[in-house]
Motif scaffolding. Structure first.
Motif: not given
Length: 389
Positions: A62-73, A277-282
């Protein structure tokens, strides 16, 4: 050439080996794992890991993104960037997790993730997809947009499954919605693990959901009907129903440390699935990122009240659980490795250091600081050592 790792403190399913050895074949699979008695015949490259600990790699479902990147990109570059960032924090396999959105935007993200699963990425292995929503209860939607939350229909389920190209391994939905139990059965019929989450289900509704095929809960205690002495709800069902494995965000924000300890005590580590549950700003500095604001590592919608994912990494989650529970490392490890792998059908090749499985492992020092990450025997991250003066 085959590689024999020696002299590591090695964590195997049956315990720790002080002078552990791991033999990896040319394809990146584990040929053998054991103690000092393990030998290798024929040509082999030896690597001495003395002073380091070898752990099975972490699986984040369960992880959405990190380091400025997002799955929904819905871009390969974003998924590759996510995989490289989280590999630098202990993750060796992950599920790209979507957000609730319009049908077309979700399908676009699913198609992109499916293509990236087949192409491969450069860091942690993209091992499948987690479809989180849009079949959520509006009352427990959390940071999901109210306009995008909706009940399931067979038509939309089939559209998502087709867009996912057979790579959707986990779905989060609210089973109490109209058509919810039929959705559970439809996903299960396609081999997808079904998780109850963003749900206002009662205890009785969860019993029915489990009977229909739900085996998992999404970020337990968050986005669900809370435990009450007259109505245990989904939170109580997760604690009491043995069929359910409970996800946990152990950042000390989403769930109080004492409740983390409670969950491990009630469920046992074999039924707790650690996630970020990390998001893009992680991984980025505090600040505003689209519709969210991160302050002190805490991610909220700009209303300042609604949590909107986390900035947690799997390695930090491990450190936190050790501190919150007082449990030993060998007791907690399954919650980050074999349990998530089992829950999404990856346990045939991920989650433990055993013969026949992928050589996904971490090298850490005595303070659980990451030294290097390996995926299928290939180094995908190594800590930079300070230059000698």
């Amino acid at each position: 050439m085959r590689t024999l790792w020696t002299n590591a403190a090695l964590y195997l399913p049956d315990g720790r080996r002080e002078q552990g050895r791991l033999l990896v074949d040319e394809t990146g699979r584990i040929e053998a794992a054991g103690g000092a008695e393990l030998t290798a015949s024929g040509p082999v490259r030896q690597i001495d890991a003395e002073g380091l600990t070898m752990l099975p790699g972490f699986v984040d479902v369960h992880m959405h993104g990190g380091n400025g990147y997002n799955v929904m990109d819905a871009r390969y570059e974003s998924l590759d960037g996510i995989s490289r960032f989280h590999a630098a924090h202990g993750t060796t396999a992950f599920l790209a997790t979507t957000n609730t959105s319009t049908g077309e935007r979700i399908r676009e993200a699913l198609r992109c993730a499916a293509a990236a699963v087949e192409r491969g990425v450069g860091g942690a292995e993209l091992a499948g997809i987690h479809l989180e929503g849009p079949f959520l209860d509006v009352v427990r939607r959390g940071a999901q947009r109210k306009e995008d939350v909706r009940p399931p229909t067979p038509e939309e389920i089939d559209q998502f499954l087709e867009a996912g190209g057979g790579h959707i391994r986990l779905v989060t939905l609210a089973p109490e919605l109209p058509g919810g139990l039929e959705a559970v059965r439809r996903f299960r019929g396609r081999g997808v693990t079904v998780s109850a989450g963003h749900s206002d289900a009662t205890y009785a509704q969860m019993e029915a959901a489990v009977e229909a095929g739900v085996t998992h809960t999404t970020h337990h205690f968050n986005g669900m009907r809370p435990l009450h002495h007259r109505e245990p709800g989904l939170a109580g069902a997760g604690l009491l129903l043995s069929e359910l494995t409970t996800e946990l965000i152990a950042d000390g924000i989403h769930v109080h440390p004492a409740v983390v300890r409670l969950l491990f005590a009630v469920k046992s580590p074999g039924r707790v699935c650690m996630i970020t549950d990390a998001v893009g700003c992680c991984g980025l500095p505090d600040g505003d990122y689209g519709h969210v604001r991160m302050t002190g590592g805490q991610v909220y919608l700009k209303d300042g009240e609604t949590l909107a994912g986390s900035s947690l990494t799997m390695l930090q989650a491990l450190r936190n659980v050790l501190a919150f529970t007082g449990l030993p490392l060998e007791a907690v490890l399954p919650s980050l490795t074999s349990v998530p792998a089992r829950q999404v059908g990856l346990d045939g090749r991920k989650g433990t250091l055993e013969a026949g499985k992928d050589a996904d492992f971490l090298l850490v020092d005595d303070e659980l600081r990451l030294v290097a990450t390996y995926v299928r025997g290939r180094e995908v991250y190594r800590r930079e050592e300070p230059a000698a003066e």
